[in-house]
Design an enzyme around this catalytic site. Structure first.
Site, short mmCIF file in Angstrom:
data_model
loop_
_atom_site.label_atom_id
_atom_site.label_comp_id
_atom_site.label_asym_id
_atom_site.label_seq_id
_atom_site.Cartn_x
_atom_site.Cartn_y
_atom_site.Cartn_z
N HIS A 61 -15.28 80.90 -86.85
CA HIS A 61 -14.52 82.07 -87.30
C HIS A 61 -15.50 83.08 -87.88
CE1 HIS A 61 -14.97 79.68 -90.94
NE2 HIS A 61 -14.50 80.66 -91.68
N HIS A 63 -15.89 84.57 -90.98
CA HIS A 63 -16.33 84.70 -92.35
C HIS A 63 -17.85 84.65 -92.41
CE1 HIS A 63 -12.23 83.49 -94.26
NE2 HIS A 63 -12.35 84.80 -94.15
N ASP A 65 -20.19 83.23 -94.10
CA ASP A 65 -20.99 82.01 -94.20
C ASP A 65 -21.03 81.22 -92.89
OD1 ASP A 65 -18.26 81.54 -94.68
OD2 ASP A 65 -18.64 79.69 -95.78
N HIS A 66 -20.35 81.75 -91.85
CA HIS A 66 -20.36 81.08 -90.55
C HIS A 66 -20.96 81.93 -89.44
CE1 HIS A 66 -17.85 77.62 -91.80
NE2 HIS A 66 -17.50 78.48 -92.74
N HIS A 137 -6.47 78.66 -91.27
CA HIS A 137 -7.33 79.32 -92.25
C HIS A 137 -6.77 80.72 -92.48
CE1 HIS A 137 -10.80 79.48 -94.73
NE2 HIS A 137 -11.52 80.27 -93.97
N ASP A 206 -12.99 74.71 -92.83
CA ASP A 206 -12.22 75.91 -93.18
C ASP A 206 -10.79 75.83 -92.65
OD1 ASP A 206 -14.29 78.35 -94.16
OD2 ASP A 206 -15.19 76.64 -93.13
N HIS A 265 -19.44 71.06 -95.50
CA HIS A 265 -18.87 72.30 -96.02
C HIS A 265 -18.39 72.13 -97.47
CE1 HIS A 265 -16.43 76.01 -96.17
NE2 HIS A 265 -17.27 76.43 -95.22
#
Length: 302
Positions: A61, A63, A65-66, A137, A206, A265
């Site tokens: 996805h 976000h 941090d990904h 999510h 997530d 995670h």
């Protein structure tokens, strides 16, 4: 053989002790990378993983941090000599997000193919198949099931008994028939000893935990799943942000009857995940707390 490595196991932001969550899967020099948060290329190099072997990048996805490490990763791939194509696959909106990030990583020495996928879509390349499944999510988020199909066992004794030249062993092992100089046609079933089960790895982070995840990853050799927090008093906060507790992922592993569970995670506030290992193993005994650099080769020798 499928090599599986977690170069990072952190959520939200990199820290002094954890890089951001990502997963490396490699077979015969072909590598898949799942997610690329800030600094991912550094985490990969610390483990001496060959960046040039990455053929597919899967994004769960959008976000930060990904995916925010994408420009640095792509530039590093080029600097380490990659010239072969890179497939980047992820949820709807991938072309827009990656297109924006590529403005600071122009003129790469390798072509990029973008593939937007949705839940229940799949990708195939050679003996690898990647299935996507939808998670719950705050935005469109995907989990992945990676399947490596293995060739049947080749029996050299059968081949020798039939006076088959060694030079055609590989062709027969690959499933093709051959016609020998003496006119005989040799089919693969004459020298193979049966089908080996595929190797399967499930990966998700997530998401709010829900029972249907177990159907997507049922019976996998290895499940890699989110363990954002361990304390039950964090349940409401974790659920509000649509993440999963360690115990919830252990329940998914038990329900899915997987072979092994790695947790990943972790929240930056979760300093020592091993404090919750015993509680997780009460639910699913073959649970392990992932850490940066944990690795295995599947199938494991017994």
């Amino acid at each position: 053989m499928l090599d599986v490595v977690l170069p990072g196991t952190g959520g939200m932001l990199p820290s002094d002790t954890r890089w951001l969550s990502c997963c490396w899967l490699e077979s015969q020099g072909r590598a898949i990378l799942i997610d690329c948060g800030e600094g991912t290329q550094i985490a990969l190099k610390k483990l001496n993983l060959r960046l040039g072997n990455v053929e597919t990048l899967l994004i769960t996805h959008f976000h930060a941090d990904h995916i925010s490490g994408l420009p640095g990763l792509l530039l590093s791939l080029g600097n380490y000599g990659k010239t072969s194509p890179l497939l980047i696959a992820g949820p709807k909106g991938l072309e827009r997000v990656v297109g924006a990030l590529l403005t600071i990583a122009p003129n790469l020495p390798f072509p990029i193919e973008l593939k937007e996928i949705d839940g229940f879509d799949f990708l195939e390349s050679g003996n690898l198949r990647i299935d996507a499944f939808r998670l719950r999510h705050g935005m469109n988020c995907l989990g992945y099931l990676v399947t490596l199909f293995r060739k049947p066992v080749f029996n050299p004794q059968k081949a020798a008994a039939l006076c088959i030249p060694v030079q055609v062993y590989k062709i027969l092992h690959g499933g093709e028939s051959v016609t020998l100089d003496d006119g005989r046609t040799i089919t693969p079933d004459m020298v193979l000893d049966g089908i080996r089960p595929p190797i399967r790895v499930g990966y998700y982070t997530d998401t709010r935990a829900f029972d249907q995840i177990a159907e997507f990853v049922r019976g996998v050799d290895l499940l890699i799943a989110e363990g954002m927090h361990g304390d039950e008093e964090m349940r409401e906060k974790t659920h509000d942000k649509k993440h999963s507790l360690i115990r919830e992922s252990a329940k998914i592993a038990a329900l899915a009857e997987v072979n092994r569970l790695w947790l990943t995670h972790y929240s930056p506030a979760l300093i020592n995940p091993r404090e919750y290992l015993a509680a997780a193993r009460e639910i699913f005994p073959n649970t392990y707390m992932g850490f940066d650099g944990i690795r295995t080769s599947l199938p494991e020798e017994k």
